[in-house]
Design an enzyme around this catalytic site. Sequence first.
Site, PDB file in Angstrom:
ATOM      1  N   SER A 236      42.693  23.895  13.849  1.00 36.98           N
ATOM      2  CA  SER A 236      41.715  24.893  14.431  1.00 36.98           C
ATOM      3  C   SER A 236      41.893  26.191  13.719  1.00 36.98           C
ATOM      4  O   SER A 236      42.909  26.213  12.846  1.00 36.98           O
ATOM      5  CB  SER A 236      42.347  24.969  15.879  1.00 36.98           C
TER       6      SER A 236
ATOM      7  N   TYR B 149      49.124  27.257  22.183  1.00 36.32           N
ATOM      8  CA  TYR B 149      48.186  26.341  21.638  1.00 36.32           C
ATOM      9  C   TYR B 149      48.130  26.668  19.864  1.00 36.32           C
ATOM     10  O   TYR B 149      48.076  25.690  18.996  1.00 36.32           O
ATOM     11  CB  TYR B 149      46.643  26.895  21.720  1.00 36.32           C
TER      12      TYR B 149
END
Length: 266
Positions: free
Chosen positions: A149, A162
């Site tokens: 990501s 995350y």
Amino acid sequence: MTIFNETTLQGKHVLITGATGGIGYQTAITVAEMGAKVTITGRQEEKLKQLEQVLKEKNTQTEVFSYVADLAEPTEQQALIEQAQLTFGPITHLVNSAGAFADDKVEDLTQAQLEHTMYLNYTIPILLTQQVFPAMKKMNTGAIVNVSSLSGLRGTFGGTAYCGSKFALIGFTQSFALEAIQHGVRVNAVCPGFVETEMAYTAMRKKGIRANRSFEEQYEVSRQGLPSGHITTPKEVANTIAFLLTDAAKNIVGESVKISGGAVMR
């Protein structure tokens, strides 16, 4: 070579985790259209069967094997690999697309949440890679794509768990790429920002709540904040993954390919 045609990945066996999520789902469709034998896995049996049906409807010749598995369970990881290889032979390509979103400030983050996020987004891709790499090494060919990501390249508010897991996945990608390429196996990552998926919508909703905006308002803020003015689609991510799986990307090794609409450049 023509990259996106029905024979580009012919004879290849591609395992896609997280196939019931937006990116994994579309990646399965894309690589199947390129001639690959496809093993798809996820926890949602109904959605997995739906994807299997979609693949067969698009092309009755498509070879697809679906296997419901909770990859958080080591025994199910092993069973997945064993059944996939019994069905289609050695796995030549792996797409680690399974993962989970987390959005907690450090002061609210529990050890259990932290460990769970790291296990799903970082540890599992490594454990699966360990199981498929020996066959790739023996054949002296293969490709692995990890779905990271933009949050694996820069921090975000509430992103300790995350971002940490996605940064770690980039570290694994780069490190293992140096080991694997000695045996003809390429390892890379894709790093999308917001994608038109339920996971991204969840992130937008939480961001909107913090800013006292509705989901629709936050969506527009996010879209307009991109130089391209366009939220990435799952198909665009799938196309990038598929490219990295092909021989057209022969000398792309250990890279983290950003799909940011111009929002992150470095």
